[in-house]
Design a protein around this motif. Structure first.
Motif, PDB file in Angstrom:
ATOM      1  N   GLU A  18     -12.522  11.902  -1.848  1.00 19.83           N
ATOM      2  CA  GLU A  18     -11.111  12.259  -1.683  1.00 19.83           C
ATOM      3  C   GLU A  18     -10.885  13.761  -1.751  1.00 19.83           C
ATOM      4  O   GLU A  18      -9.825  14.242  -1.386  1.00 19.83           O
ATOM      5  N   LEU A  28      -7.651   8.174  -3.775  1.00 20.67           N
ATOM      6  CA  LEU A  28      -8.031   6.908  -3.161  1.00 20.67           C
ATOM      7  C   LEU A  28      -7.977   5.759  -4.159  1.00 20.67           C
ATOM      8  O   LEU A  28      -7.969   4.599  -3.755  1.00 20.67           O
ATOM      9  N   SER A  86      -8.258   9.236   4.650  1.00 20.49           N
ATOM     10  CA  SER A  86      -7.541   8.514   5.709  1.00 20.49           C
ATOM     11  C   SER A  86      -8.519   7.827   6.654  1.00 20.49           C
ATOM     12  O   SER A  86      -8.233   6.752   7.183  1.00 20.49           O
ATOM     13  N   SER A 123      -7.132  -2.374  -0.512  1.00 14.35           N
ATOM     14  CA  SER A 123      -8.014  -2.215   0.644  1.00 14.35           C
ATOM     15  C   SER A 123      -9.357  -2.907   0.374  1.00 14.35           C
ATOM     16  O   SER A 123     -10.053  -2.580  -0.588  1.00 14.35           O
ATOM     17  N   THR A 143     -11.987  -2.634   2.223  1.00 15.51           N
ATOM     18  CA  THR A 143     -13.057  -1.674   2.488  1.00 15.51           C
ATOM     19  C   THR A 143     -13.357  -0.820   1.272  1.00 15.51           C
ATOM     20  O   THR A 143     -14.514  -0.675   0.865  1.00 15.51           O
ATOM     21  N   LEU A 144     -12.315  -0.243   0.662  1.00 14.23           N
ATOM     22  CA  LEU A 144     -12.524   0.601  -0.512  1.00 14.23           C
ATOM     23  C   LEU A 144     -13.073  -0.195  -1.683  1.00 14.23           C
ATOM     24  O   LEU A 144     -13.930   0.293  -2.435  1.00 14.23           O
ATOM     25  N   LEU A 176      -9.634   4.538   5.033  1.00 13.00           N
ATOM     26  CA  LEU A 176      -8.581   3.523   5.026  1.00 13.00           C
ATOM     27  C   LEU A 176      -8.420   2.864   6.395  1.00 13.00           C
ATOM     28  O   LEU A 176      -7.954   1.722   6.487  1.00 13.00           O
ATOM     29  N   ARG A 177      -8.793   3.547   7.442  1.00  7.01           N
ATOM     30  CA  ARG A 177      -8.676   2.983   8.789  1.00  7.01           C
ATOM     31  C   ARG A 177      -9.857   2.088   9.150  1.00  7.01           C
ATOM     32  O   ARG A 177      -9.807   1.369  10.155  1.00  7.01           O
ATOM     33  N   TYR A 187      -5.426   3.015  -3.679  1.00  6.73           N
ATOM     34  CA  TYR A 187      -5.565   2.077  -2.569  1.00  6.73           C
ATOM     35  C   TYR A 187      -6.671   1.044  -2.783  1.00  6.73           C
ATOM     36  O   TYR A 187      -6.827   0.145  -1.975  1.00  6.73           O
ATOM     37  N   ILE A 203       0.849  -1.187   0.000  1.00  9.75           N
ATOM     38  CA  ILE A 203       0.000   0.000   0.000  1.00  9.75           C
ATOM     39  C   ILE A 203       0.890   1.244   0.000  1.00  9.75           C
ATOM     40  O   ILE A 203       1.802   1.355   0.807  1.00  9.75           O
TER      41      ILE A 203
END
Length: 423
Positions: A176, A152, A183, A159, A161-162, A186-187, A155, A145
């Protein structure tokens, strides 16, 4: 300066420091240690200046100790000769005297050989060497990553999630552009953070096709506490909003569930008291335009003042207009005053007729102007219901061009298009 010349100069300096005194020998030892520390290790490309790796530090120490042992033996043998006390030396000392250690240059060569062996030991795993399946599984591969990016999209493939948010229809390019949202996403973990909130939306009746829209416009919904979300839905239902109405309101106003129960209650009270509405009418306008609960109240207060002071409507007329067209409360002030000015001052439409057909305030100004001027050109711009050939304001702005021409203007569509070119 080459290795040989440097070593020669070092030995000459060391010999000049040798003496019969113990303090001279101690000074010599300190000198040699200092010199070997400052000595730049550049022989045959294996040593690099100021390289602080553990292997090279260990090898430099071995080299220094080898040279120190050799000079110690030389010192002991010199002292033995000068004091003529060979009978007091042990057999081991005599052997050391008769068979002194290898020269310093040989010690360097030995150290270099030792370095090669250490490097071979460190690099025991070759890129071409076959390894077992167990060893292959145990290999840790660092994440690919990117540490930083302005998009975004970089990623998405890394990721989960994304990736799943994109599958839901979330527009990452919009998110974005907002500070700190990238950020935050991404968490998030999809299974523990995103999935429970999507399940909550489905339980309250929101359609799956609206998930992407809701997250795109309100990504912070994914960080809201589930208990708080449930409490806000329960509050709306306690105010007699039906389950279908709540689901529709959330789908069209994504920020609705970010408001606390107290804040939602204050908003409901504001509209009911400010417009003197019944509970039923308050629910009606908020169900049709739920963003009234999420938007700024300052713009609403300003539009109400414009309607009362600048446009000259009475309180009961404003109430009727808002119930019929709630968008008046959030309309652009300039567009609202421009439309009213054309209706009242150019078309000569009185306040009571505008109140009777408030949809005209929400119409496009250009359409209203073109159609009125065309009717005026034909001599049919008559909006008083008490006179013949009356034309309703509602039909004037709501009918398609073709029906407007055939039923109101009694002209062809081509004639209307030709007239538009003259404006």
């Amino acid at each position: 300066m080459t290795m040989a010349s440097t070593c020669a100069q070092l030995c000459l300096r060391c010999r000049g420091l040798l003496g019969s005194k113990a303090n001279s020998w101690q000074h010599y030892v300190r000198h040699c240690v200092t010199m070997t520390r400052e000595f730049p290790q550049i022989s045959n490309g294996l040593f690099i200046m100021k390289n602080r790796t553990a292997t090279q530090t260990r090898l430099r120490w071995k080299q220094q100790m080898c040279h120190y042992n050799y000079m110690t033996a030389r010192y002991l043998s010199t002292e033995a000769k000068e004091s003529k006390c060979t009978d007091e030396l042990s057999r081991a000392d005599i052997v050391s005297y008769e068979n002194p250690p290898m020269p310093f240059t040989d010690a360097v060569s030995m150290t270099q050989n030792q370095l090669s062996m250490d490097l071979d030991a460190v690099g025991e795993y070759s890129a071409l060497e076959e390894i077992s399946d167990e060893e292959a599984i145990s290999i840790s591969i660092p994440s690919s990553i990117p540490p930083a990016s302005t998009s975004l999209g970089d990623y998405v493939d890394k990721s989960e999630t994304l990736t799943k948010l994109v599958q839901l229809g979330v527009n990452l390019w919009k998110l974005e552009q907002r500070p700190n949202v990238g950020s935050m996403l991404l968490r998030l973990d999809f299974n523990t953070d995103v999935a429970p909130r999507l399940l909550f939306l489905k339980e309250i009746g929101v359609e799956d096709s609206r998930f992407g829209y809701i997250i795109t416009h309100n990504p912070f919904f994914l960080t809201e506490n589930l208990e708080n979300l449930q409490a806000r839905v329960s509050y709306l239902k306690s105010k007699k909003f039906s389950s279908e109405t709540v689901a529709s309101m959330v789908s069209r106003a994504p920020y609705l569930l970010n408001f606390s129960v107290k804040r939602l209650d204050n908003r409901l009270g504001f509209y009911q008291q400010k417009l003197n509405l019944s509970a039923s009418n308050t629910r009606n306008i908020l169900a049709r335009l739920p963003r009234l609960l999420c938007g700024s109240l300052e713009s609403v207060k300003e539009n109400l003042k414009v309607c009362e002071i600048e446009l000259g409507f009475k309180a009961n007329e404003i109430q009727h207009i808002v119930i019929a067209v709630p968008k008046v409360l959030t309309a652009n002030r300039k567009k609202l005053t421009q439309t009213f000015d054309f209706l009242h001052n150019t078309m000569k439409v009185p306040h009571y007729l505008i109140t009777k057909f408030p949809q005209v305030l929400n119409s496009k100004y250009l359409r209203l102007r073109e159609r009125h001027l065309f009717l005026e050109y034909l001599g049919k711009a008559q909006y008083d219901p008490a006179l013949p050939n009356y034309i309703s304001l509602d039909r004037l702005v709501s009918l398609p061009d073709e029906i407007f021409c055939t039923e109101l203007a009694l002209a062809t569509l081509e004639d209307f298009y030709l007239f538009q070119k003259t404006l």
